[in-house]
Design a protein around this motif. Structure first.
Motif, PDB file in Angstrom:
ATOM      1  N   ARG A  48     103.964   0.798 144.073  1.00  0.00           N
ATOM      2  CA  ARG A  48     104.662   1.170 144.891  1.00  0.00           C
ATOM      3  C   ARG A  48     105.891   0.424 145.158  1.00  0.00           C
ATOM      4  O   ARG A  48     107.010   1.321 145.568  1.00  0.00           O
ATOM      5  CB  ARG A  48     104.129   0.844 146.124  1.00  0.00           C
ATOM      6  N   ALA A  49     106.092  -1.086 144.748  1.00  0.00           N
ATOM      7  CA  ALA A  49     107.515  -1.352 144.259  1.00  0.00           C
ATOM      8  C   ALA A  49     108.268  -0.835 143.858  1.00  0.00           C
ATOM      9  O   ALA A  49     109.447  -0.581 144.064  1.00  0.00           O
ATOM     10  CB  ALA A  49     107.582  -2.819 143.801  1.00  0.00           C
ATOM     11  N   CYS A  50     108.148  -0.525 142.412  1.00  0.00           N
ATOM     12  CA  CYS A  50     108.610   0.454 141.214  1.00  0.00           C
ATOM     13  C   CYS A  50     108.669   1.714 142.189  1.00  0.00           C
ATOM     14  O   CYS A  50     109.991   2.671 142.226  1.00  0.00           O
ATOM     15  CB  CYS A  50     107.618   0.481 140.124  1.00  0.00           C
ATOM     16  N   ARG A  51     108.072   1.880 143.033  1.00  0.00           N
ATOM     17  CA  ARG A  51     107.812   3.984 143.148  1.00  0.00           C
ATOM     18  C   ARG A  51     108.733   3.405 144.049  1.00  0.00           C
ATOM     19  O   ARG A  51     110.640   4.683 144.400  1.00  0.00           O
ATOM     20  CB  ARG A  51     106.683   4.338 144.317  1.00  0.00           C
ATOM     21  N   ASP A  52     109.575   2.513 145.020  1.00  0.00           N
ATOM     22  CA  ASP A  52     110.412   2.307 146.041  1.00  0.00           C
ATOM     23  C   ASP A  52     111.767   2.155 145.609  1.00  0.00           C
ATOM     24  O   ASP A  52     113.264   2.929 145.908  1.00  0.00           O
ATOM     25  CB  ASP A  52     110.480   1.231 147.412  1.00  0.00           C
ATOM     26  N   TRP A  53     111.621   1.032 144.371  1.00  0.00           N
ATOM     27  CA  TRP A  53     113.394   1.626 143.996  1.00  0.00           C
ATOM     28  C   TRP A  53     113.464   1.939 143.498  1.00  0.00           C
ATOM     29  O   TRP A  53     115.254   2.809 143.235  1.00  0.00           O
ATOM     30  CB  TRP A  53     113.295   0.442 143.173  1.00  0.00           C
ATOM     31  N   LEU A  54     112.988   2.981 142.342  1.00  0.00           N
ATOM     32  CA  LEU A  54     113.340   3.736 142.044  1.00  0.00           C
ATOM     33  C   LEU A  54     113.534   5.612 143.115  1.00  0.00           C
ATOM     34  O   LEU A  54     114.838   6.152 142.616  1.00  0.00           O
ATOM     35  CB  LEU A  54     112.293   5.161 141.237  1.00  0.00           C
ATOM     36  N   ALA A  55     113.044   5.294 143.703  1.00  0.00           N
ATOM     37  CA  ALA A  55     113.397   6.304 144.900  1.00  0.00           C
ATOM     38  C   ALA A  55     114.580   6.283 145.441  1.00  0.00           C
ATOM     39  O   ALA A  55     115.423   6.996 145.393  1.00  0.00           O
ATOM     40  CB  ALA A  55     112.259   6.748 145.699  1.00  0.00           C
ATOM     41  N   LEU A  56     115.483   4.820 145.401  1.00  0.00           N
ATOM     42  CA  LEU A  56     115.966   4.522 146.489  1.00  0.00           C
ATOM     43  C   LEU A  56     117.260   4.558 145.496  1.00  0.00           C
ATOM     44  O   LEU A  56     118.369   5.507 145.993  1.00  0.00           O
ATOM     45  CB  LEU A  56     116.314   2.541 146.412  1.00  0.00           C
ATOM     46  N   ILE A  57     117.396   4.465 144.206  1.00  0.00           N
ATOM     47  CA  ILE A  57     118.333   4.894 142.661  1.00  0.00           C
ATOM     48  C   ILE A  57     118.602   5.866 142.901  1.00  0.00           C
ATOM     49  O   ILE A  57     119.410   6.704 142.512  1.00  0.00           O
ATOM     50  CB  ILE A  57     117.746   3.882 141.425  1.00  0.00           C
ATOM     51  N   SER A  58     117.210   7.039 142.917  1.00  0.00           N
ATOM     52  CA  SER A  58     117.114   7.975 142.738  1.00  0.00           C
ATOM     53  C   SER A  58     118.477   8.980 143.559  1.00  0.00           C
ATOM     54  O   SER A  58     119.333   9.772 143.317  1.00  0.00           O
ATOM     55  CB  SER A  58     116.406   8.781 142.437  1.00  0.00           C
ATOM     56  N   VAL A  59     118.417   8.163 144.886  1.00  0.00           N
ATOM     57  CA  VAL A  59     118.932   8.621 145.843  1.00  0.00           C
ATOM     58  C   VAL A  59     120.807   8.331 145.619  1.00  0.00           C
ATOM     59  O   VAL A  59     121.637   9.351 145.900  1.00  0.00           O
ATOM     60  CB  VAL A  59     118.148   8.818 147.675  1.00  0.00           C
ATOM     61  N   VAL A  60     120.618   6.994 145.957  1.00  0.00           N
ATOM     62  CA  VAL A  60     122.311   6.933 145.748  1.00  0.00           C
ATOM     63  C   VAL A  60     122.789   7.876 144.283  1.00  0.00           C
ATOM     64  O   VAL A  60     123.917   8.206 144.211  1.00  0.00           O
ATOM     65  CB  VAL A  60     122.244   5.291 145.537  1.00  0.00           C
ATOM     66  N   SER A  61     122.111   7.387 143.107  1.00  0.00           N
ATOM     67  CA  SER A  61     122.509   8.196 141.769  1.00  0.00           C
ATOM     68  C   SER A  61     122.950   9.867 141.925  1.00  0.00           C
ATOM     69  O   SER A  61     123.514  10.255 141.584  1.00  0.00           O
ATOM     70  CB  SER A  61     121.587   8.300 140.702  1.00  0.00           C
ATOM     71  N   ALA A  62     122.680  10.250 142.758  1.00  0.00           N
ATOM     72  CA  ALA A  62     122.302  12.054 143.444  1.00  0.00           C
ATOM     73  C   ALA A  62     123.558  12.270 144.047  1.00  0.00           C
ATOM     74  O   ALA A  62     124.277  13.249 144.117  1.00  0.00           O
ATOM     75  CB  ALA A  62     120.953  12.500 143.617  1.00  0.00           C
ATOM     76  N   ILE A  63     124.026  11.089 144.947  1.00  0.00           N
ATOM     77  CA  ILE A  63     125.236  11.468 145.925  1.00  0.00           C
ATOM     78  C   ILE A  63     126.292  11.208 144.610  1.00  0.00           C
ATOM     79  O   ILE A  63     126.711  11.912 145.322  1.00  0.00           O
ATOM     80  CB  ILE A  63     124.853  10.473 147.297  1.00  0.00           C
ATOM     81  N   VAL A  64     126.552  10.276 143.980  1.00  0.00           N
ATOM     82  CA  VAL A  64     127.287   9.603 143.720  1.00  0.00           C
ATOM     83  C   VAL A  64     127.607  10.955 142.664  1.00  0.00           C
ATOM     84  O   VAL A  64     129.013  11.193 142.091  1.00  0.00           O
ATOM     85  CB  VAL A  64     127.286   7.997 143.007  1.00  0.00           C
ATOM     86  N   ILE A  65     126.626  10.558 141.488  1.00  0.00           N
ATOM     87  CA  ILE A  65     126.829  11.661 140.514  1.00  0.00           C
ATOM     88  C   ILE A  65     126.837  12.901 140.113  1.00  0.00           C
ATOM     89  O   ILE A  65     127.816  13.502 139.845  1.00  0.00           O
ATOM     90  CB  ILE A  65     126.033  10.825 138.773  1.00  0.00           C
ATOM     91  N   HIS A  66     125.904  13.577 141.245  1.00  0.00           N
ATOM     92  CA  HIS A  66     125.856  14.532 140.260  1.00  0.00           C
ATOM     93  C   HIS A  66     126.431  15.373 142.258  1.00  0.00           C
ATOM     94  O   HIS A  66     126.838  16.805 141.929  1.00  0.00           O
ATOM     95  CB  HIS A  66     124.201  15.315 141.375  1.00  0.00           C
ATOM     96  N   ILE A  67     126.767  14.954 142.926  1.00  0.00           N
ATOM     97  CA  ILE A  67     127.873  15.589 144.283  1.00  0.00           C
ATOM     98  C   ILE A  67     128.815  15.135 144.552  1.00  0.00           C
ATOM     99  O   ILE A  67     129.348  15.939 144.021  1.00  0.00           O
ATOM    100  CB  ILE A  67     126.299  15.113 145.829  1.00  0.00           C
ATOM    101  N   ALA A  68     129.261  14.594 144.447  1.00  0.00           N
ATOM    102  CA  ALA A  68     130.544  13.143 145.175  1.00  0.00           C
ATOM    103  C   ALA A  68     131.535  13.932 144.213  1.00  0.00           C
ATOM    104  O   ALA A  68     132.379  14.098 143.245  1.00  0.00           O
ATOM    105  CB  ALA A  68     130.576  11.788 144.892  1.00  0.00           C
TER     106      ALA A  68
END
Length: 540
Positions: free
Chosen positions: A118-138
């Motif tokens: 679960r720790a891997c899941r939580d970290w990847l979810a957080l990184i994926s949200v941040v990267s989507a906001i920065v890379i794909h949207i901003a």
């Protein structure tokens, strides 16, 4: 500025896409708040839609603007990021898709939990949200704002907010079905617009012979080469491309929720595999219809037939971020300008809508439902919609920081090169190495991400003078060493789920028969590899 007729065409297109998005999202199943329908389109997507949606989510206004700028500045070199994608899409189709489809996960963090913890899941979810906001949207907002400000004379932030509102509206309401249906149309419009400006710029340049003459007289024939030597001034020698791109490419195409979500919504494994490979074939086109026009613009500028004074800064240097806008206004006749603007808006809206849907999915499934397992489908959809709106607001707030990059293309790849290595590492070792352990993956994600962030910020204070792709490769090696070492320190104790989520051998994925004939995923993979080898040989 553009003519009234073209403005009308552009506005009409936006209205059409918004209406289509609402119609697609609100039609179909009766229960519009069912989570599976909203986030994964009820797992009904077929390969043509998957392939075009993958391409549309990848190719945004950012790519149209930044690849044209790269074509003007360095020629076809940036095309490596397009053609190398074909190889990583083959990896997605052959090695990753079977696990994603068979495990019936809604998100990639969910997959990591099944393989690790679960720790891997939580970290990847957080990184994926941040990267989507920065890379794909901003970054996409930034590119779109620059173009629309140049074309319409509208303040960049005003145009960005307007696009955010109209795109967010149908995406938040309609979910993945609205996203993929609109992306299919937007892909067609985007490609049509790109072909138009390629043909027109070719015509204005006078054909291939004048292009060669201009490049030769200016000692710029290397602009036609995809593979440069160690002394390449652009920081992209051939070995950096072949060592570093797979690191960022595997993360982007095989382990990034925004991209892979289209595959997760596939009707079955064959449609998922063929859709990914179809996108690989489409990825051949950007070099010729996105980058080549920028090279033609360079030739036209040297010929004296394309006036770029509007891009000249106070210090006398050309500000080439706006080259695509100038090409539209100077080379394209009235009426067609509206089509080109529609293509730009298509790329911007498709990228943003895809990222918003993936953020909504990640927040709902991997963050909210994790803490509230009894949450209803209706509540999950509501949470996802709120997350999408907040992501839009945050991405707009990041624009002043990201606008500091001289080249948008360099900027986005610089960010990705520091994010991707630990994620690529844990996914690759996870599916190919039985002994890759949960605790090792967990620490690799944490330490690798911290290391990447440290290198990124140190590099901004004390420039490292190392190509971003090589930095990605070095960080990846460090992560592999870390995870392999820790896997022996903390041996893997497989669960019933994790014991089915790794390949016994690299040849195991090829045992599936797949569809018969030319549609078979093995045949398509081999054909795509052969085409890419020939292309690299021709443009070496």
């Amino acid at each position: 500025m553009i003519a009234t007729t073209d403005i009308i065409i552009s506005i009409s297109y936006i209205i059409f896409i918004v209406a289509l998005g609402f119609w697609a999202g609100l039609s179909g199943k009766k229960n519009k708040t069912e989570a599976g329908e909203y986030f994964l389109a009820g797992k009904t997507l077929k390969w043509p839609i998957i392939g075009m949606a993958l391409f549309a989510t990848n190719i945004s206004c950012l790519h149209l603007v930044s690849l044209a700028q790269s074509g003007f500045d360095s020629g076809l070199l940036a095309g490596n990021f397009e053609w190398m994608a074909a190889f990583t899409l083959i990896l997605l189709a052959l090695f990753f898709v079977p696990f994603y489809i068979r495990s019936e996960v809604a998100t990639l963090p969910d997959f990591l939990e099944q393989r690790y913890n679960r720790a891997c899941r939580d970290w990847l979810a957080l990184i994926s949200v941040v990267s989507a906001i920065v890379i794909h949207i901003a970054f996409s907002f930034l590119a779109g704002g620059i173009v629309l400000e140049t074309l319409f004379g509208i303040d960049m932030f005003t145009s960005i907010i307007a696009i955010a509102v109209v795109t967010g509206a149908y995406t938040v309401v309609g979910g993945l079905r609205a996203v993929v249906v609109t992306e299919t149309v937007q892909t067609i419009v985007l490609l049509a617009g790109a072909v138009i400006i390629t043909v027109l710029s070719w015509h204005h340049a006078g054909g291939w012979k004048p292009v060669l003459e201009v490049l030769s007289s200016n000692q710029q024939l290397d602009k036609l080469s995809m593979l440069h030597g160690p002394s390449d001034p652009n920081g992209l020698p051939w070995y950096a491309v072949f060592l570093g791109y797979p690191v960022i490419g595997i993360w982007y195409w095989c382990a990034d929720q925004t991209i892979v979500q289209r595959v997760l919504g596939a009707k079955d494994e064959n449609h998922a595999r063929t859709g990914a490979l179809f996108c690989g074939f489409i990825k051949i086109l950007p070099v010729f219809i996105f980058i080549l026009p920028g090279l033609f613009a360079y030739v036209l500028y040297k010929q004296g037939t394309l006036d770029l004074e509007v891009l000249r800064q106070a210090d006398g240097q050309l500000h080439t971020k706006g080259i695509y806008s100038v090409m539209i206004t100077r080379l394209v006749p009235k009426g067609l300008v509206g089509v080109l603007v529609a293509a730009l808006i298509s790329g911007l809206m498709s990228q943003i809508s895809g990222a918003l849907n993936s953020i909504a999915t990640l927040v709902s499934y991997d963050l909210y439902k994790r803490n509230k397992p009894q949450a209803t489908d209706s509540k999950l959809v509501t949470v996802g919609r709120i997350a999408a709106v907040l992501a839009l607001l945050l991405s707009i707030g990041l624009l002043p920081l990201l606008n500091r990059y001289e080249s948008l293309f360099i900027g986005i790849n610089d960010v990705i090169s520091h994010i991707a290595p630990p994620i690529t590492c844990v996914f690759l070792l996870g599916i190919f190495w039985k002994k890759a352990s949960a605790r090792a993956a967990q620490y690799t994600l944490w330490i690798g991400s911290l290391l990447g962030a440290t290198v990124y910020f140190v590099g901004k204070i004390y420039p490292l003078n190392v190509p971003a792709l090589l930095i990605a490769f070095y960080l990846f090696l460090a992560c592999v060493f870390l995870q392999v070492t820790l896997s022996f320190v903390y041996p893997m104790q497989h669960t019933a789920a994790s014991s089915k989520l790794y390949w016994e051998s690299p040849l195991a994925p090829l045992r599936d028969k797949g569809w018969p004939g030319i549609a078979n995923y093995k045949v398509l993979s081999l054909l795509l590899i052969l085409i890419m080898v020939v292309l690299y040989w021709l443009f070496r």
